[in-house]
Scaffold this active site. Structure first.
Site, mmCIF file in Angstrom:
data_model
loop_
_atom_site.group_PDB
_atom_site.id
_atom_site.type_symbol
_atom_site.label_atom_id
_atom_site.label_comp_id
_atom_site.label_asym_id
_atom_site.label_seq_id
_atom_site.Cartn_x
_atom_site.Cartn_y
_atom_site.Cartn_z
ATOM 1 N N HIS A 287 -120.127 -42.100 -52.639
ATOM 2 C CA HIS A 287 -119.913 -40.774 -53.253
ATOM 3 C C HIS A 287 -120.145 -39.727 -52.165
ATOM 4 O O HIS A 287 -119.438 -39.716 -51.173
ATOM 5 C CB HIS A 287 -120.862 -40.667 -54.443
ATOM 6 C CG HIS A 287 -120.605 -39.538 -55.384
ATOM 7 N ND1 HIS A 287 -119.484 -38.757 -55.356
ATOM 8 C CD2 HIS A 287 -121.363 -39.056 -56.416
ATOM 9 C CE1 HIS A 287 -119.546 -37.843 -56.317
ATOM 10 N NE2 HIS A 287 -120.683 -37.998 -56.964
ATOM 11 N N HIS A 326 -109.670 -43.108 -53.600
ATOM 12 C CA HIS A 326 -110.330 -42.312 -54.641
ATOM 13 C C HIS A 326 -110.044 -42.936 -55.986
ATOM 14 O O HIS A 326 -108.947 -43.454 -56.207
ATOM 15 C CB HIS A 326 -109.817 -40.861 -54.607
ATOM 16 C CG HIS A 326 -110.756 -39.918 -55.262
ATOM 17 N ND1 HIS A 326 -110.753 -39.721 -56.623
ATOM 18 C CD2 HIS A 326 -111.757 -39.167 -54.763
ATOM 19 C CE1 HIS A 326 -111.707 -38.855 -56.914
ATOM 20 N NE2 HIS A 326 -112.340 -38.510 -55.814
ATOM 21 N N ASP A 382 -113.841 -36.324 -48.017
ATOM 22 C CA ASP A 382 -114.882 -36.630 -47.034
ATOM 23 C C ASP A 382 -114.342 -37.028 -45.672
ATOM 24 O O ASP A 382 -115.102 -37.171 -44.726
ATOM 25 C CB ASP A 382 -115.778 -37.758 -47.563
ATOM 26 C CG ASP A 382 -116.657 -37.262 -48.681
ATOM 27 O OD1 ASP A 382 -117.139 -36.126 -48.568
ATOM 28 O OD2 ASP A 382 -116.842 -37.996 -49.656
HETATM 29 N N1 CMC Z 1 -110.890 -48.954 -47.392
HETATM 30 C C1 CMC Z 1 -110.284 -50.155 -47.566
HETATM 31 N N2 CMC Z 1 -109.911 -50.630 -48.762
HETATM 32 C C2 CMC Z 1 -110.165 -49.872 -49.832
HETATM 33 C C3 CMC Z 1 -110.782 -48.616 -49.728
HETATM 34 C C4 CMC Z 1 -111.147 -48.166 -48.446
HETATM 35 N N3 CMC Z 1 -111.736 -46.976 -48.289
HETATM 36 N N4 CMC Z 1 -110.913 -48.074 -50.958
HETATM 37 C C5 CMC Z 1 -110.380 -48.950 -51.810
HETATM 38 N N5 CMC Z 1 -109.938 -50.034 -51.126
HETATM 39 C C6 CMC Z 1 -109.234 -51.209 -51.682
HETATM 40 C C7 CMC Z 1 -110.208 -52.089 -52.450
HETATM 41 O O1 CMC Z 1 -110.799 -53.060 -51.614
HETATM 42 C C8 CMC Z 1 -109.295 -52.683 -53.489
HETATM 43 O O2 CMC Z 1 -108.531 -53.682 -52.867
HETATM 44 P P1 CMC Z 1 -108.144 -55.034 -53.664
HETATM 45 O O3 CMC Z 1 -107.256 -54.543 -54.784
HETATM 46 O O4 CMC Z 1 -107.452 -55.869 -52.660
HETATM 47 O O5 CMC Z 1 -109.444 -55.613 -54.153
HETATM 48 C C9 CMC Z 1 -108.339 -51.553 -53.829
HETATM 49 O O6 CMC Z 1 -108.308 -50.726 -52.647
HETATM 50 C C10 CMC Z 1 -108.772 -50.713 -55.020
HETATM 51 O O7 CMC Z 1 -110.055 -50.154 -54.725
HETATM 52 P P2 CMC Z 1 -111.253 -50.029 -55.771
HETATM 53 O O8 CMC Z 1 -112.532 -50.344 -55.049
HETATM 54 O O9 CMC Z 1 -110.937 -50.804 -57.004
HETATM 55 O O10 CMC Z 1 -111.170 -48.494 -56.103
HETATM 56 P P3 CMC Z 1 -112.289 -47.652 -56.845
HETATM 57 O O11 CMC Z 1 -111.568 -46.640 -57.652
HETATM 58 O O12 CMC Z 1 -113.258 -48.528 -57.540
HETATM 59 O O13 CMC Z 1 -113.074 -46.966 -55.630
HETATM 60 C C11 CMC Z 1 -113.756 -45.468 -53.988
HETATM 61 C C12 CMC Z 1 -112.897 -45.664 -55.236
HETATM 62 C C13 CMC Z 1 -113.691 -43.988 -53.571
HETATM 63 C C14 CMC Z 1 -115.229 -45.802 -54.297
HETATM 64 C C15 CMC Z 1 -113.222 -46.377 -52.851
HETATM 65 O O14 CMC Z 1 -111.891 -46.019 -52.540
HETATM 66 C C16 CMC Z 1 -114.092 -46.335 -51.608
HETATM 67 O O15 CMC Z 1 -115.087 -47.052 -51.538
HETATM 68 N N6 CMC Z 1 -113.730 -45.453 -50.612
HETATM 69 C C17 CMC Z 1 -114.583 -45.313 -49.434
HETATM 70 C C18 CMC Z 1 -115.768 -44.415 -49.758
HETATM 71 C C19 CMC Z 1 -115.362 -42.962 -49.888
HETATM 72 O O16 CMC Z 1 -114.623 -42.437 -49.071
HETATM 73 N N7 CMC Z 1 -115.898 -42.286 -50.928
HETATM 74 C C20 CMC Z 1 -115.686 -40.867 -51.154
HETATM 75 C C21 CMC Z 1 -114.911 -40.599 -52.414
HETATM 76 S S1 CMC Z 1 -114.313 -38.891 -52.468
HETATM 77 C C22 CMC Z 1 -115.725 -37.937 -52.580
HETATM 78 C C23 CMC Z 1 -116.417 -38.086 -53.877
HETATM 79 O O17 CMC Z 1 -115.851 -37.702 -54.913
HETATM 80 O O18 CMC Z 1 -117.544 -38.558 -53.864
#
Ligand code: CMC
Length: 447
Positions: A287, A326, A382
Site C-alpha cells: 500500500h 493496482h 507510487d
Molecule cells: N509485478 C509483477 N507482477 C504483478 C504485479 C507487480 N507489481 N502486480 C500484480 N502482478 C501479477 C500477479 O502476480 C498476478 O499474476 P498471476 O495472475 O500470474 O498470478 C496478476 O498480476 C494479478 O495480480 P494480483 O496480485 O491478483 O492483483 P491485486 O489486485 O491483488 O494486487 C497490488 C494489486 C497493487 C497489491 C499489486 O499489483 C502489487 O503488489 N503491486 C506492487 C505494489 C504496489 O505498487 N502497490 C501500490 C499500489 S498503488 C498505491 C496505493 O493505493 O496504495
C-alpha cells in the site's frame, strides 16, 4: 420452506409470468431445487439476502466468500469515484486532473470533508483554522524523543497520532458535530507537524515549530529543512509540486487503509485511534509503503543495463515490479500521469535524479512486455512519487509518511460519512471455520 423472495420456477428460472426485465437475480439452489429471487439495487445484491437460501430450517444460510473484498461493496459513498477501466478519478465529482491543475490541497481537503468546494470566506476560515492548530502539545515532543535514533518515522507517526487521543479525550464524543469538526481540523493541522518531528528525530536534528505565515506545504518544508536561518522560504515550485502530490494522495475510496479506518471507526472509537489504524495499514509495502519499495528497487537495479535481467526475474515470479499494478486501475492510474509531469517541475529545481532513467526504462520495457500487458499492469501513483521525494532530499523511510499526511483528509471524510450512515454497524465479517471441533482437553503431562 417459505420465503418472501422465494419464487416457483419453471425451467430453472424464476419468472413473474411476463417477459418484462426485472431488477432482480434468479437463483436455483441445486441442493434443494428451490428457486429464489434476489433484488438488485445499484448493481449489487445484498449478501444478507443469500442467507435465505438454506437446505433446512436450521441451516445458517448461504454466505458469500470474498477473502480480500475483491467483489464486495462495503458501503455507499459519495466521496470519491474511480472507474479503473478507463482511468477516471474524481473527488466529489471533480476530476483529479482539474483539481491538481487548479486547486490547492487545503481546498481539496475541504471539498472531501464538506462535500462541496468552499466559497472564498469558507476557504479563508478553513485555512485559518487549520493553520492555527498546527502546534502539538509539548509532551508529544518528549513522547517522540523516547524513540530510538533509527526508528521508522511511519512507526513514530502511527503511535503519535494514536497518542493524540489522550490529549483530546473529548474526541470520543463522536455524536457531537462541533466536536467532530474541531478534531477534523486538529488532525489535518497536526499531521505534518508529527511527520516533520519524526523526520527530525531520525536525523538527530532539533524539532522545528510550525511557521503559521507559510502555506500548508510550505510550512511542512520549513519544519523539515529549516536549520539556522531566521525564516525558511520554500521554493514556490517545490511548494506547488508538494501541494499537487498532496492533492493526488488525498483520497482513493475503499482502499486498504480507508477500510481499516472505517472498520476501526465502526466500533465508535475516537478519530485519532481510527486514523492510527489507517496509518498502520498504509505502512505496508503493498500500500503506502510501495513508494519506499520502489526507490529501494531502483537503487538495487543500479543502472539501465540491468533492467532486462530485473524484468526477467519479475516474470519468473522472483519478485514484484514495485509501483506497478493496482487492484482497481486496469488501464492507467491517472495520478501517475500527473506525477510524471510534476517530476519534471521538481527536477528543474533540484537537478535530475539519476534513478529517473532506470524508472523510465523499466516503464518502457514493462509496457511492451506481454507479461505486464496481459495482466493489465501499469505504473501506479507510487512509481514516480518516490523520485520526487528523493529529489526533495527525503530519506526513503519518509515516503509512506508523505502519503499519510494528505490521506488524512480522505480518511476523515470517509470516517465522517460512516458516522452519518444509518446502514452501517460495527464491522464484523463472517468466517468459514476450518479447525477442529469439540476436542477433549489433554493435561500437559499427557501430551
Ligand atoms: N509485478 C509483477 N507482477 C504483478 C504485479 C507487480 N507489481 N502486480 C500484480 N502482478 C501479477 C500477479 O502476480 C498476478 O499474476 P498471476 O495472475 O500470474 O498470478 C496478476 O498480476 C494479478 O495480480 P494480483 O496480485 O491478483 O492483483 P491485486 O489486485 O491483488 O494486487 C497490488 C494489486 C497493487 C497489491 C499489486 O499489483 C502489487 O503488489 N503491486 C506492487 C505494489 C504496489 O505498487 N502497490 C501500490 C499500489 S498503488 C498505491 C496505493 O493505493 O496504495
Amino acid at each position: 420452506m417459505s420465503s418472501e423472495s422465494e419464487t416457483a420456477v419453471s425451467n430453472g428460472a424464476a419468472s413473474n409470468g411476463t417477459d418484462e426485465p426485472r431488477e432482480s437475480l434468479s437463483v436455483v439452489d441445486n441442493r434443494t431445487g428451490r428457486a429464489y429471487e434476489l433484488p438488485i439495487t445499484d448493481g449489487t445484491i445484498k449478501s444478507l439476502d443469500l442467507r435465505k437460501i438454506k437446505v433446512s430450517e436450521d441451516d445458517f444460510g448461504l454466505m458469500g466468500y470474498d477473502p480480500a473484498f475483491t467483489n464486495t461493496a462495503s458501503t455507499r459513498s459519495s466521496v470519491t469515484f474511480i472507474d479503473g477501466d478507463v482511468g477516471i478519478l474524481e473527488y466529489r465529482g471533480y476530476p483529479i486532473e482539474q483539481l491538481a491543475e487548479r486547486s490547492t490541497y487545503l481546498e481539496v481537503a475541504y471539498l472531501l470533508i464538506h462535500g462541496e468546494l468552499p466559497t472564498k470566506p469558507q476557504l479563508d476560515q478553513w485555512t485559518h483554522d487549520i493553520t492555527i492548530h498546527t502546534f502539538v502539545h509539548e509532551n508529544l515532543k518528549s513522547f517522540l524523543q523516547g524513540f530510538r535514533y533509527d526508528a521508522h518515522p511511519m512507526g513514530m507517526l502511527l503511535s503519535s497520532v494514536g497518542a493524540l487521543s489522550t490529549f483530546y479525550p473529548e474526541a470520543n464524543q463522536i455524536r457531537d458535530a462541533e466536536n467532530i469538526n474541531i478534531q477534523t481540523i486538529r488532525l489535518i493541522a497536526k499531521m505534518p507537524t508529527l511527520a516533520a518531528f519524526s523526520y527530525r528525530h531520525i536525523r538527530g536534528m532539533p524539532y522545528v515549530y510550525p511557521d503559521n505565515d507559510l502555506s500548508y506545504a510550505g510550512n511542512f518544508l520549513s519544519m523539515i529543512y529549516k536549520v539556522a536561518e531566521l525564516k525558511y522560504q520554500p521554493d514556490p515550485r517545490l511548494e506547488r509540486a508538494l501541494d499537487i502530490l498532496f492533492i493526488l494522495h488525498a483520497d482513493h475510496e475503499q482502499n486498504c487503509s480507508t477500510s481499516a479506518v472505517r472498520a476501526v471507526g465502526s466500533s465508535q472509537v475516537d478519530p485519532y485511534s481510527a486514523i492510527a489504524a489507517g496509518v498502520a495499514a498504509l505502512y505496508g509495502p503493498l500500500h503506502g509503503g510501495a513508494n519506499e519499495a520502489v526507490l529501494r528497487m531502483l537503487r538495487r537495479i543500479e543502472k539501465v543495463e540491468n533492467v532486462p535481467d530485473f524484468i526477467e526475474g519479475v516474470k519468473k515470479g522472483e519478485e514484484k515490479l514495485m509501483g506497478f499494478g493496482h487492484r482497481v486501475y486496469k488501464n492507467f492510474d491517472p495520478r501517475a500521469t500527473i506525477i510524471k509531469k510534476a517530476c519534471d517541475d521538481v527536477f528543474e529545481v533540484t537537478g535530475v535524479n539519476p534513478l529517473l532513467a532506470i524508472a523510465k526504462e523499466l516503464e518502457k520495457t514493462a509496457l511492451e512486455d506481454e507479461y505486464f500487458i496481459s495482466r493489465k499492469l501499469y505504473p501506479n501513483v507510487d512509481f514516480y512519487s518516490g523520485l520526487i521525494y528523493e529529489a526533495l532530499g527525503l530519506p526513503v523511510e519518509m515516503f509512506p509518511v508523505m502519503f499519510a499526511i494528505p490521506r488524512t483528509s480522505g480518511w476523515i471524510a470517509q470516517w465522517r460519512e460512516l458516522l452519518g450512515d444509518t446502514e452501517q454497524k460495527i464491522a464484523r465479517p463472517r468466517q468459514i471455520y476450518t479447525g477442529e471441533r469439540s476436542l477433549d482437553y489433554i493435561s500437559l503431562s499427557q501430551r
